[in-house]
Design a protein around this motif. Sequence first.
Motif, PDB file in Angstrom:
ATOM      1  N   PHE A 145       0.814  -1.219   0.000  1.00  0.00           N
ATOM      2  CA  PHE A 145       0.000   0.000   0.000  1.00  0.00           C
ATOM      3  C   PHE A 145       0.847   1.269   0.000  1.00  0.00           C
ATOM      4  O   PHE A 145       0.530   2.241  -0.684  1.00  0.00           O
ATOM      5  CB  PHE A 145      -0.966   0.003   1.189  1.00  0.00           C
ATOM      6  N   ARG A 146       1.946   1.253   0.752  1.00  0.00           N
ATOM      7  CA  ARG A 146       2.798   2.451   0.810  1.00  0.00           C
ATOM      8  C   ARG A 146       3.339   2.814  -0.571  1.00  0.00           C
ATOM      9  O   ARG A 146       3.379   3.991  -0.939  1.00  0.00           O
ATOM     10  CB  ARG A 146       3.976   2.233   1.779  1.00  0.00           C
ATOM     11  N   GLU A 147       3.728   1.808  -1.349  1.00  0.00           N
ATOM     12  CA  GLU A 147       4.277   2.027  -2.689  1.00  0.00           C
ATOM     13  C   GLU A 147       3.200   2.633  -3.593  1.00  0.00           C
ATOM     14  O   GLU A 147       3.440   3.578  -4.341  1.00  0.00           O
ATOM     15  CB  GLU A 147       4.785   0.711  -3.289  1.00  0.00           C
ATOM     16  N   LEU A 148       1.991   2.047  -3.492  1.00  0.00           N
ATOM     17  CA  LEU A 148       0.877   2.538  -4.298  1.00  0.00           C
ATOM     18  C   LEU A 148       0.558   3.991  -3.933  1.00  0.00           C
ATOM     19  O   LEU A 148       0.300   4.837  -4.796  1.00  0.00           O
ATOM     20  CB  LEU A 148      -0.342   1.651  -4.042  1.00  0.00           C
ATOM     21  N   TYR A 149       0.611   4.274  -2.644  1.00  0.00           N
ATOM     22  CA  TYR A 149       0.277   5.623  -2.183  1.00  0.00           C
ATOM     23  C   TYR A 149       1.332   6.625  -2.645  1.00  0.00           C
ATOM     24  O   TYR A 149       1.001   7.763  -3.016  1.00  0.00           O
ATOM     25  CB  TYR A 149       0.123   5.660  -0.658  1.00  0.00           C
ATOM     26  N   ALA A 150       2.598   6.204  -2.629  1.00  0.00           N
ATOM     27  CA  ALA A 150       3.682   7.093  -3.085  1.00  0.00           C
ATOM     28  C   ALA A 150       3.476   7.443  -4.555  1.00  0.00           C
ATOM     29  O   ALA A 150       3.685   8.591  -4.974  1.00  0.00           O
ATOM     30  CB  ALA A 150       5.036   6.416  -2.874  1.00  0.00           C
ATOM     31  N   LEU A 151       3.035   6.476  -5.338  1.00  0.00           N
ATOM     32  CA  LEU A 151       2.755   6.706  -6.760  1.00  0.00           C
ATOM     33  C   LEU A 151       1.600   7.700  -6.920  1.00  0.00           C
ATOM     34  O   LEU A 151       1.670   8.643  -7.723  1.00  0.00           O
ATOM     35  CB  LEU A 151       2.409   5.361  -7.420  1.00  0.00           C
ATOM     36  N   LEU A 152       0.551   7.498  -6.147  1.00  0.00           N
ATOM     37  CA  LEU A 152      -0.617   8.386  -6.192  1.00  0.00           C
ATOM     38  C   LEU A 152      -0.226   9.813  -5.812  1.00  0.00           C
ATOM     39  O   LEU A 152      -0.628  10.782  -6.468  1.00  0.00           O
ATOM     40  CB  LEU A 152      -1.685   7.859  -5.230  1.00  0.00           C
ATOM     41  N   HIS A 153       0.571   9.932  -4.775  1.00  0.00           N
ATOM     42  CA  HIS A 153       1.037  11.237  -4.292  1.00  0.00           C
ATOM     43  C   HIS A 153       1.802  11.960  -5.405  1.00  0.00           C
ATOM     44  O   HIS A 153       1.574  13.143  -5.684  1.00  0.00           O
ATOM     45  CB  HIS A 153       1.914  11.021  -3.051  1.00  0.00           C
ATOM     46  N   ALA A 154       2.705  11.221  -6.061  1.00  0.00           N
ATOM     47  CA  ALA A 154       3.496  11.808  -7.150  1.00  0.00           C
ATOM     48  C   ALA A 154       2.578  12.254  -8.293  1.00  0.00           C
ATOM     49  O   ALA A 154       2.785  13.317  -8.897  1.00  0.00           O
ATOM     50  CB  ALA A 154       4.519  10.788  -7.658  1.00  0.00           C
ATOM     51  N   ALA A 155       1.563  11.467  -8.587  1.00  0.00           N
ATOM     52  CA  ALA A 155       0.628  11.813  -9.664  1.00  0.00           C
ATOM     53  C   ALA A 155      -0.134  13.083  -9.316  1.00  0.00           C
ATOM     54  O   ALA A 155      -0.331  13.967 -10.163  1.00  0.00           O
ATOM     55  CB  ALA A 155      -0.350  10.655  -9.897  1.00  0.00           C
ATOM     56  N   GLN A 156      -0.576  13.191  -8.059  1.00  0.00           N
ATOM     57  CA  GLN A 156      -1.351  14.370  -7.651  1.00  0.00           C
ATOM     58  C   GLN A 156      -0.472  15.625  -7.730  1.00  0.00           C
ATOM     59  O   GLN A 156      -0.912  16.674  -8.185  1.00  0.00           O
ATOM     60  CB  GLN A 156      -1.902  14.146  -6.248  1.00  0.00           C
ATOM     61  N   LEU A 157       0.794  15.500  -7.294  1.00  0.00           N
ATOM     62  CA  LEU A 157       1.725  16.626  -7.381  1.00  0.00           C
ATOM     63  C   LEU A 157       1.943  17.029  -8.836  1.00  0.00           C
ATOM     64  O   LEU A 157       1.962  18.215  -9.170  1.00  0.00           O
ATOM     65  CB  LEU A 157       3.083  16.269  -6.749  1.00  0.00           C
ATOM     66  N   ALA A 158       2.067  16.043  -9.710  1.00  0.00           N
ATOM     67  CA  ALA A 158       2.292  16.328 -11.135  1.00  0.00           C
ATOM     68  C   ALA A 158       1.081  17.048 -11.725  1.00  0.00           C
ATOM     69  O   ALA A 158       1.226  17.983 -12.523  1.00  0.00           O
ATOM     70  CB  ALA A 158       2.572  15.031 -11.889  1.00  0.00           C
ATOM     71  N   GLY A 159      -0.105  16.640 -11.320  1.00  0.00           N
ATOM     72  CA  GLY A 159      -1.322  17.310 -11.800  1.00  0.00           C
ATOM     73  C   GLY A 159      -1.346  18.763 -11.351  1.00  0.00           C
ATOM     74  O   GLY A 159      -1.595  19.675 -12.150  1.00  0.00           O
ATOM     75  N   CYS A 160      -1.059  18.995 -10.074  1.00  0.00           N
ATOM     76  CA  CYS A 160      -1.061  20.367  -9.536  1.00  0.00           C
ATOM     77  C   CYS A 160       0.009  21.217 -10.228  1.00  0.00           C
ATOM     78  O   CYS A 160      -0.227  22.386 -10.545  1.00  0.00           O
ATOM     79  CB  CYS A 160      -0.821  20.360  -8.027  1.00  0.00           C
ATOM     80  N   ALA A 161       1.171  20.610 -10.468  1.00  0.00           N
ATOM     81  CA  ALA A 161       2.288  21.358 -11.053  1.00  0.00           C
ATOM     82  C   ALA A 161       2.023  21.737 -12.510  1.00  0.00           C
ATOM     83  O   ALA A 161       2.617  22.684 -13.027  1.00  0.00           O
ATOM     84  CB  ALA A 161       3.574  20.533 -10.960  1.00  0.00           C
ATOM     85  N   ALA A 162       1.128  21.014 -13.172  1.00  0.00           N
ATOM     86  CA  ALA A 162       0.859  21.276 -14.600  1.00  0.00           C
ATOM     87  C   ALA A 162      -0.059  22.482 -14.804  1.00  0.00           C
ATOM     88  O   ALA A 162      -0.203  22.978 -15.917  1.00  0.00           O
ATOM     89  CB  ALA A 162       0.232  20.036 -15.241  1.00  0.00           C
ATOM     90  N   VAL A 163      -0.679  22.953 -13.712  1.00  0.00           N
ATOM     91  CA  VAL A 163      -1.676  24.024 -13.837  1.00  0.00           C
ATOM     92  C   VAL A 163      -1.006  25.371 -14.110  1.00  0.00           C
ATOM     93  O   VAL A 163      -0.149  25.811 -13.338  1.00  0.00           O
ATOM     94  CB  VAL A 163      -2.531  24.123 -12.548  1.00  0.00           C
ATOM     95  N   ARG A 164      -1.348  25.981 -15.226  1.00  0.00           N
ATOM     96  CA  ARG A 164      -0.986  27.378 -15.491  1.00  0.00           C
ATOM     97  C   ARG A 164      -1.806  27.869 -16.676  1.00  0.00           C
ATOM     98  O   ARG A 164      -2.344  27.063 -17.447  1.00  0.00           O
ATOM     99  CB  ARG A 164       0.522  27.548 -15.729  1.00  0.00           C
ATOM    100  N   PRO A 165      -1.925  29.179 -16.829  1.00  0.00           N
ATOM    101  CA  PRO A 165      -2.770  29.707 -17.900  1.00  0.00           C
ATOM    102  C   PRO A 165      -2.310  29.206 -19.271  1.00  0.00           C
ATOM    103  O   PRO A 165      -1.106  29.102 -19.533  1.00  0.00           O
ATOM    104  CB  PRO A 165      -2.575  31.227 -17.792  1.00  0.00           C
ATOM    105  N   GLY A 166      -3.259  28.854 -20.114  1.00  0.00           N
ATOM    106  CA  GLY A 166      -2.962  28.411 -21.474  1.00  0.00           C
ATOM    107  C   GLY A 166      -2.857  26.902 -21.618  1.00  0.00           C
ATOM    108  O   GLY A 166      -3.022  26.366 -22.703  1.00  0.00           O
ATOM    109  N   VAL A 167      -2.565  26.202 -20.520  1.00  0.00           N
ATOM    110  CA  VAL A 167      -2.522  24.736 -20.549  1.00  0.00           C
ATOM    111  C   VAL A 167      -3.961  24.229 -20.594  1.00  0.00           C
ATOM    112  O   VAL A 167      -4.838  24.779 -19.931  1.00  0.00           O
ATOM    113  CB  VAL A 167      -1.794  24.214 -19.281  1.00  0.00           C
ATOM    114  N   THR A 168      -4.230  23.208 -21.392  1.00  0.00           N
ATOM    115  CA  THR A 168      -5.613  22.728 -21.480  1.00  0.00           C
ATOM    116  C   THR A 168      -5.963  21.849 -20.279  1.00  0.00           C
ATOM    117  O   THR A 168      -5.087  21.259 -19.633  1.00  0.00           O
ATOM    118  CB  THR A 168      -5.855  21.897 -22.755  1.00  0.00           C
TER     119      THR A 168
END
Length: 371
Positions: free
Chosen positions: A254-277
């Motif tokens: 579970f810890r490994e799966l959660y670490a992956l999920l955490h990284a995905a959520q951070l990547a989603g947040c980091a992608a946000v900026r004006p002009g990005v779809t």
Amino acid sequence: MTTTAAARAERLTRARKAQAERGVDALLLGPSADLAYLTGYRPPALERLTMLVLPTHGDARLVVPALEAPLARDHLGELDVEVAAWPETDDPVRLVGDALAAAGAARGRLGVGDQLWSGFLLRLQGALGAASFLPASAVTRQLRMRKDPEEVQALARVAAAIDQVVEGLAGLRWAGRTERDLYRDIEQAIRDTHDEFGFAVVASGPNAASPHHTATGRVIQPGDPVVVDIGGRLDGYCSDTTRTLVVDEPPPGFRELYALLHAAQLAGCAAVRPGVTAAAVDAACRDPITAAGHDELFLHRTGHGIGLDEHEEPYIVAGNDEPLEPGMAFSIEPGIYPRGHYGARIEDIVVCTDDGGRRLNTTSRDLRIVS
Ligand code: ZN
Ligand code: ZN
Ligand code: ZN
């Protein structure tokens, strides 16, 4: 709602301008976030018709049951909207027709609120044979999707309120109690910090693999992951956040799966900026999960817009080529759901600003150990 009369008058003006641009002769809005956005009045949806008639050219009129009229007048305040109160034996659809006729819009293109009950729409269509109908969201989505600073502040306040509830989760007893017990504790905490309780998903053990699980009598065990997805309403605006907890020790893997999920959520947040779809944000969040071979376990879109409605535009989903703009507010909420085992989700509300995404929920996204 705390929106000033001046701000609401400005919104009516912007709505009329958007109507003119899209060739819409009037909006017909029943009880809904659209109505609340434009007038500050949010009546309950009832069998008695309440309807704002907003002609592109001509006077705005609120058709309202006589018994609701005092409350409606309070909410409208100084706003330039005439109140047409109808007594119990009158026909409100006729009053809507009168308001349209007075503005020369009875044979025009009418934008009908997306959440208006079909029973009312069918009566309107029967009475207004020469008119044509389209969804009001053709006009209102563009207005409501970009939050003004006052709305962003309201979203930040309600996010802080739900974050307070999240911080209280560690103080609850989990092991040996049912999902329903925890639901009741959390519901109370949301009522204590918000104007209205919205919802609470408390999904433990294998139930956590169902994203919108309804709390049951299942007794929570040591070793259970628990997905807690909660929200409410404050000053008209909605909160929505998810954290994943584990009682005592997480199960193997579970810890490994959660670490992956955490990284995905951070990547989603980091992608946000004006002009990005919106679609590109979805992809940024999904890619790490896909790369790890778990794409089929991420069962839903990355997120949804939020404001006066819990779910609204823009939807953060593949195929949505809407470019983000400053003021757009939405959830980033990836989840991983191995059916029969457990599940995990992390959800924050993010606002697009000139400098990128601003996270309104500020509680830790680390895995939370409770007992
Ligand atoms: Zn959801
Ligand atoms: Zn949620
Ligand atoms: Zn959500």
